[in-house]
Design a protein around this motif. Structure first.
Motif, PDB file in Angstrom:
ATOM      1  N   GLU A 172       3.512   9.255   5.713  1.00 29.55           N
ATOM      2  CA  GLU A 172       2.116   9.085   5.298  1.00 29.55           C
ATOM      3  C   GLU A 172       1.140   9.476   6.417  1.00 29.55           C
ATOM      4  N   GLN A 229      10.441   1.455   5.084  1.00 32.46           N
ATOM      5  CA  GLN A 229       8.983   1.323   5.251  1.00 32.46           C
ATOM      6  C   GLN A 229       8.507   2.124   6.470  1.00 32.46           C
ATOM      7  N   ALA A 252       8.467   5.695   5.449  1.00 30.74           N
ATOM      8  CA  ALA A 252       7.378   6.003   4.521  1.00 30.74           C
ATOM      9  C   ALA A 252       6.055   6.129   5.277  1.00 30.74           C
ATOM     10  N   ALA A 253       5.823   5.219   6.219  1.00 28.07           N
ATOM     11  CA  ALA A 253       4.572   5.267   6.986  1.00 28.07           C
ATOM     12  C   ALA A 253       4.551   6.503   7.879  1.00 28.07           C
ATOM     13  N   ASP A 284       0.826  -1.209   0.000  1.00 28.14           N
ATOM     14  CA  ASP A 284       0.000   0.000   0.000  1.00 28.14           C
ATOM     15  C   ASP A 284       0.860   1.260   0.000  1.00 28.14           C
ATOM     16  N   LEU A 285       1.978   1.210   0.694  1.00 31.82           N
ATOM     17  CA  LEU A 285       2.856   2.383   0.766  1.00 31.82           C
ATOM     18  C   LEU A 285       3.775   2.482  -0.456  1.00 31.82           C
TER      19      LEU A 285
END
Ligand code: NDP
Length: 477
Positions: A347, A340, A343-344, A272-273
């Motif tokens: 987000e 990751q 990135a989250a 999703d990311l």
């Protein structure tokens, strides 16, 4: 006397967390859906500290000092919602519900938002280290509000693992941040385990060594840069002999790896990311392949051809090369996992400090390793590091390893030994360093069949080629 902290859900994890608090001198309120667990805890371990047992949720809540701190340690999913629904109406503004189970971070975000509306703090916290960690000092990854951490953090830090006196517990970020980081921790753990398994397989099948000999190799590695809990226990498992048959333990275990789901969650979230966590994904898929008994049987029945993996040749020092391949692939897996997290964090607006995550994973948790010091240092130097691979320590390590790494992947392919972790880590590395990727061709294909447009290397804008027209002219799109 009132309790500083309460634990509801007293199966192995909750019981050990409660004991850990009590052993640190905190008065602990304890509660469980069925009272027998509460009773057993107090009977067996009551001498370890001060427990205030309650049979009802109301009495349990009343036994806590304010703001109340209630740790929920029950089965993740529906049971956690059931417990929240039971306790939330009994709590008052400013009280805290702390979910220390393995919740999905999106559930944590939902629960946090709902409880915030009711004036309660909801803290989704990752706890790693299994039963032993819970009792002797886990690595703790709490999410939630800054305010909740002020009231709760010191207690959690007190019972967490320590490195040079520093707690393996830090406020990760708002709402789902703690459970997200715990999830990625588990994903990295999957990758680490798969890479170690591949290293063992190559030493066994190409090197022709016995499990016991390979255990000694791992013991040696544990003294070096690979030194970690997982390498240490691998040596223990490989040394183990089955009492009933006298065979090596690894040879009497069915070769189908199971999973509880956090590795899969990590990969789903990464998709999703849009973050390529190929090392974690390969390890989840490798477990799925191992568990696909029907498909494996069909392949065996059909006699899929290929080299038979018996002791063979390797151009180089196999043991030294595998150590290099393992280290380099491990770096890639961690680099991807940290990317990751970053990135989250972006987000969801979590402002996670990646170096602090490396710091709190240095003890208490399953992936604890010396290696994490270097990750911490890399992010302390530059918190915005786009990938660990460009930090000098890791760049040097990977460039020093790469010849050996390539030889190992070649050897695995030549002998027909599956090494998806090593191979995909190397492919990722080569993908990152490539000056030109064949992605340009993919853009051409996309533009051909879907008019998806492309960008040019020599001027700005979006372009589309009229593939069906004569001479295929290019237009601004
Ligand atoms: P379990 O996951 O086996 O859960 C058992 C506990 O949940 C019991 O106390 C049980 O109560 C309670 N429970 C189940 N359903 C309900 C319900 N509907 N309402 C109220 N209580 C309920 O316990 P573990 O100790 O193994 O794990 C607890 C949590 O910690 C889980 O989320 C798990 O994923 C996580 N975990 C984390 C580990 C780690 O290393 N961090 C390791 C292991 C687990 P009762 O006694 O009445 O049946």
């Amino acid at each position: 006397e009132k309790a500083q902290i309460g634990v509801t859900g007293l199966a192995v994890m909750g019981r050990n967390l409660a004991r850990n608090f009590a052993r640190h001198g905190h008065t602990v309120a304890v509660h469980n859906r069925s009272y027998n667990r509460t009773k057993e805890l107090v009977e067996e371990f009551g001498h370890e500290g001060t427990f205030l047992p309650s049979e009802s949720a109301e009495d349990f809540v009343a036994s806590l000092e304010r703001p109340r701190r209630v740790i929920i340690m029950v089965k993740a999913g529906g049971p956690t919602d059931a417990v929240i629904d039971e306790f939330a109406p009994l709590l008052e503004e400013g009280d805290m519900l702390i979910d220390a189970g393995n919740a999905h971070y999106l559930d944590t975000r939902r629960r946090e938002a709902a409880l915030r509306e009711r004036g309660l703090h909801f803290v989704g916290t990752g706890v790693s280290g299994g039963e032993e960690g819970a009792l002797h000092g886990p690595s703790i990854m709490p999410g939630g509000s800054v305010e909740s951490y002020q009231a709760l953090g010191p207690l959690l830090e007190d019972i967490s693992a320590k490195v040079d006196g520093e707690p393996c517990c830090v406020h990760v970020g708002p709402d789902g941040a703690g459970h997200f980081v715990k999830m990625v921790h588990n994903g990295i753990e999957y990758a680490d385990m798969q890479l170690i398994a591949e290293a063992y397989d190559l030493l066994r099948q190409v090197g022709g060594h016995s499990p016991s000999e390979i255990a000694d190799v791992f013991r040696g590695w544990n003294e070096g840069r690979l030194g970690s809990y997982l390498i240490e226990i691998t040596a223990e498992v490989l040394k183990q002999t089955d009492a009933a048959t006298g065979k090596p333990f690894v040879d009497i275990v069915v070769d189908q790896a199971e999973q509880k789901g956090t590795g899969r969650w990590t990969v789903q979230a990464a998709l999703d990311l849009g973050v390529p966590v190929s090392g974690i994904a390969e390890s989840v898929f490798a477990r799925a392949l191992s568990g696909g008994a029907d498909v494996r049987k069909a392949a065996a029945d059909a006699g899929l051809p290929g080299p038979s993996a018996t002791a063979g040749t390797h151009e180089g020092d196999l043991q030294a090369d595998v150590e290099q391949a393992l280290f380099a692939s491990k770096i890639v897996a961690y680099a991807q996992g940290f990317q990751q997290i970053q990135a989250a964090s972006k987000e969801y607006g979590w402002s996670i400090d990646p170096g602090a995550m490396a710091k709190i994973w240095r003890a208490g948790c399953i992936i604890r390793a010396k290696f994490l010091d270097f990750i911490k240092q890399a992010y302390d130097k530059s918190p915005e590091l786009p990938t660990l691979l460009v930090d000098q320590y890791f760049l040097d390590a990977v460039s020093g390893a790469q010849d050996a790494w390539r030889r190992v992947v070649v050897t695995a392919a030549r002998h027909g030994i599956p090494a998806p972790g090593f191979a995909s880590a190397l492919a990722y590395y080569d993908g990152l360093r490539a000056e030109r990727l064949p992605a340009a061709l993919i853009q051409g294909q996309r533009d051909f069949f879907g008019a998806h447009t492309y960008q040019r290397v020599d001027k700005k804008g979006a372009f589309h080629t009229l593939w069906a027209a004569e001479n295929r002219p290019e237009v601004d799109a």
